[in-house]
Design an enzyme around this catalytic site. Structure first.
Site, mmCIF file in Angstrom:
data_model
loop_
_atom_site.group_PDB
_atom_site.id
_atom_site.type_symbol
_atom_site.label_atom_id
_atom_site.label_comp_id
_atom_site.label_asym_id
_atom_site.label_seq_id
_atom_site.Cartn_x
_atom_site.Cartn_y
_atom_site.Cartn_z
ATOM 1 N N GLU A 140 6.727 -5.215 -5.132
ATOM 2 C CA GLU A 140 7.189 -3.826 -5.234
ATOM 3 C C GLU A 140 8.025 -3.438 -4.011
ATOM 4 O OE1 GLU A 140 4.623 -1.006 -7.784
ATOM 5 O OE2 GLU A 140 4.306 -0.329 -5.734
ATOM 6 N N HIS A 170 -4.150 -28.335 -12.161
ATOM 7 C CA HIS A 170 -4.374 -28.942 -13.483
ATOM 8 C C HIS A 170 -3.648 -28.163 -14.581
ATOM 9 C CE1 HIS A 170 -7.595 -31.654 -12.005
ATOM 10 N NE2 HIS A 170 -7.698 -30.701 -11.093
ATOM 11 N N LYS A 201 8.351 3.883 -17.402
ATOM 12 C CA LYS A 201 7.539 5.095 -17.599
ATOM 13 C C LYS A 201 8.332 6.132 -18.385
ATOM 14 C CE LYS A 201 4.801 4.877 -13.363
ATOM 15 N NZ LYS A 201 4.574 5.487 -12.074
HETATM 16 O O1 PA5 Z 1 2.035 1.107 -4.517
HETATM 17 C C1 PA5 Z 1 2.310 2.039 -5.237
HETATM 18 O O2 PA5 Z 1 2.911 3.037 -4.824
HETATM 19 C C2 PA5 Z 1 1.861 2.060 -6.677
HETATM 20 O O3 PA5 Z 1 1.266 0.878 -7.046
HETATM 21 C C3 PA5 Z 1 0.850 3.152 -6.906
HETATM 22 O O4 PA5 Z 1 -0.246 2.929 -6.056
HETATM 23 C C4 PA5 Z 1 0.409 3.176 -8.350
HETATM 24 O O5 PA5 Z 1 1.508 3.331 -9.168
HETATM 25 C C5 PA5 Z 1 -0.585 4.273 -8.582
HETATM 26 O O6 PA5 Z 1 -0.043 5.501 -8.235
HETATM 27 P P1 PA5 Z 1 -0.989 6.748 -8.006
HETATM 28 O O7 PA5 Z 1 -1.871 6.444 -6.851
HETATM 29 O O8 PA5 Z 1 -0.063 7.891 -7.743
HETATM 30 O O9 PA5 Z 1 -1.786 6.942 -9.284
#
Ligand code: PA5
Length: 448
Positions: A290, A311, A425
């Site tokens: 990310e 394996h 989303k």
């Molecule tokens: O690292 C990130 O920003 C994301 O993985 C969020 O943690 C994830 O999308 C969850 O978001 P939120 O904590 O707003 O529900």
């Protein structure tokens, strides 16, 4: 004292010493950018000083809440997705018995810890619901925004169950919320219902938040020592603060993986020989994927539990497309061992191993596979971890977070945002008929 150590000697066939010298200057610049908060995403650098500046009053409250959960619950359900659950899951798996949730209560001395809101699967949610509905439950719902679909749905389901079982007043004593300090649906609901809340700081993104209440409350419930985790993190803070590449193994990891990427090694396999590290690698995968996968660039992070995967995908690693490199989490000492016994019949021909321990065999598997992969054109970076405990968990988390920030800046991306996550989303909300997305809905329906 032994320490986390980095060995990139098995990556040097792909990298020239001159290239390391050259990147050392870029690393220094990235270090200045991160330290002086002058780069992209600098509003999200709260994790850098966190081991020093964390809220001590909240830290104490986390321990008290964890104790309350340990006393009242048979099951803690942690509701969250992505960065809001992976750090806690990684710690519980790394630091607890391999069969933590299956152990009897007497042995575990803590509630089972199960996770919800990590997918849109109805099968998972209903199986979990049926498993826990007659047990004593506490909830820790973790969402910075408070509006993420998966955890929000899971919370609806379990909040209703809690209120049926315990009444509103009883449920209030068993629901713990980790969210934004002031904003968001979850904060508003918590204030209305009187839930105890913990904070996801404004300047810490989800994937960098494990050393805050996001990770620490569930981790404390498992019985792990939070002080040791923070001691590891603060030692990491000091150990990985040197701008000089030659003095800083954290920056060396960032530099070497970027140099390998420049040589066409576009996939990094985070490998381990201890299944307890599976979710640590999952946490790492999100952190790096990310943070770096932007502007059509970035190393694609994958994980492999060895020797299991040798394996299955071992063939590809050894002999497939040569765009891979490997980072191995190598644990030097384990607590438990199994000694191979002599067998009178020796039908399997393994008597040559009699008297040897399984950890000795695991070590030879690590050495054998690393050398074979190296000879097959897969460079390796080895991260030696003295043992799996709280201290090294805290230090490793800090190591990978800091390396990720530096690595993202070396790559030329903002390592602290995630704009690409919104695309699916938007489509999903339009297809679901969320108000405000009407114009998109028909166009998308026609395409599918
Ligand atoms: O690292 C990130 O920003 C994301 O993985 C969020 O943690 C994830 O999308 C969850 O978001 P939120 O904590 O707003 O529900």
């Amino acid at each position: 004292m032994k320490d986390i150590a980095l060995d990139y000697s098995k990556a040097l066939t792909s990298i020239q010493p001159k290239e390391l010298e050259k990147i050392a200057e870029q690393v220094k610049a990235a270090h200045e950018t991160l330290t002086n908060k002058t780069g992209a995403g600098s509003d999200f650098l709260g994790w850098v000083d966190l081991p020093k500046t964390y809220d001590k009053e909240e830290f104490a409250r986390i321990k008290v809440a964890a104790e309350k959960i340990r006393k009242t619950a048979e099951v803690l359900i942690v509701i969250g997705v992505g960065g809001s659950y992976l750090g806690a899951k990684a710690a519980v798996e790394m630091l607890s018995n391999s069969f933590y949730n299956l152990q009897g209560e007497g042995e575990r001395k803590a509630p089972q810890i199960l996770f919800a809101g990590t997918s849109t699967s109805s099968v998972y949610l209903s199986d979990l619901y049926n498993l826990v509905k007659d047990k004593e439950i506490c909830l820790n719902v973790v969402s910075k925004s408070g509006t993420t679909l998966e955890p929000a749905i899971a919370f609806r389901v379990f909040k209703e169950l809690m209120e049926q079982k315990y009444g509103k007043a009883g449920a209030k004593e068993r629901i713990f919320v980790t969210t934004d300090k002031e904003r968001g649906a979850l904060k508003k609901l918590s204030d209305e219902e009187g839930y105890e809340t913990f904070v996801v700081a404004d300047d810490i993104g989800g994937r960098y938040s494990v050393l805050s209440a996001v990770g620490l409350l569930p981790i404390a419930v498992s019985g792990a020592d939070l002080d040791e985790i923070m001691r590891g993190a603060i030692d990491g803070f000091h150990a990985y603060a040197d701008a000089e590449l030659s003095n800083n193994i954290c920056y060396q990891y960032a530099a070497v993986r970027n140099l390998l990427y420049q040589k066409g090694k576009t996939i990094e396999i985070m490998a381990n020989y201890e299944p307890k590290l599976h979710f640590f690698a999952q946490w790492w995968k999100q952190l790096y994927g990310e943070s770096e996968g932007k502007n059509h660039k970035g190393i694609f992070p994958v994980l492999a539990d060895y020797s299991t995967e040798l394996h299955s995908v071992g063939q590809y690693i050894q002999d497939g497309l040569r765009n891979l490199f490997e980072t191995v989490l190598h644990v030097e000492n384990v607590d438990e061992d199994v000694i191979i016994k002599e067998d009178a019949d020796n039908i399997d021909g393994l008597n040559f191993l009699a008297g040897k321990s399984l950890s000795y065999i695991n070590e030879r598997a690590f050495q054998g596979a690393t050398l074979a992969h190296h000879d097959g054109g897969v460079p390796s970076i080895i991260i030696n971890i003295p043992k799996l405990n709280e201290y090294y968990f805290g230090k490793l988390v800090y190591f990978f977070e800091k390396a990720c920030g530096i690595s993202g800046y070396l790559l030329g991306v903002n390592p602290f945002d995630q704009p690409g996550v919104e695309a699916y989303k938007k489509n999903m909300y339009a297809l679901l008929g969320k108000p405000g997305y009407e114009s998109e809905k028909e166009k998308l329906k026609a395409r599918f």
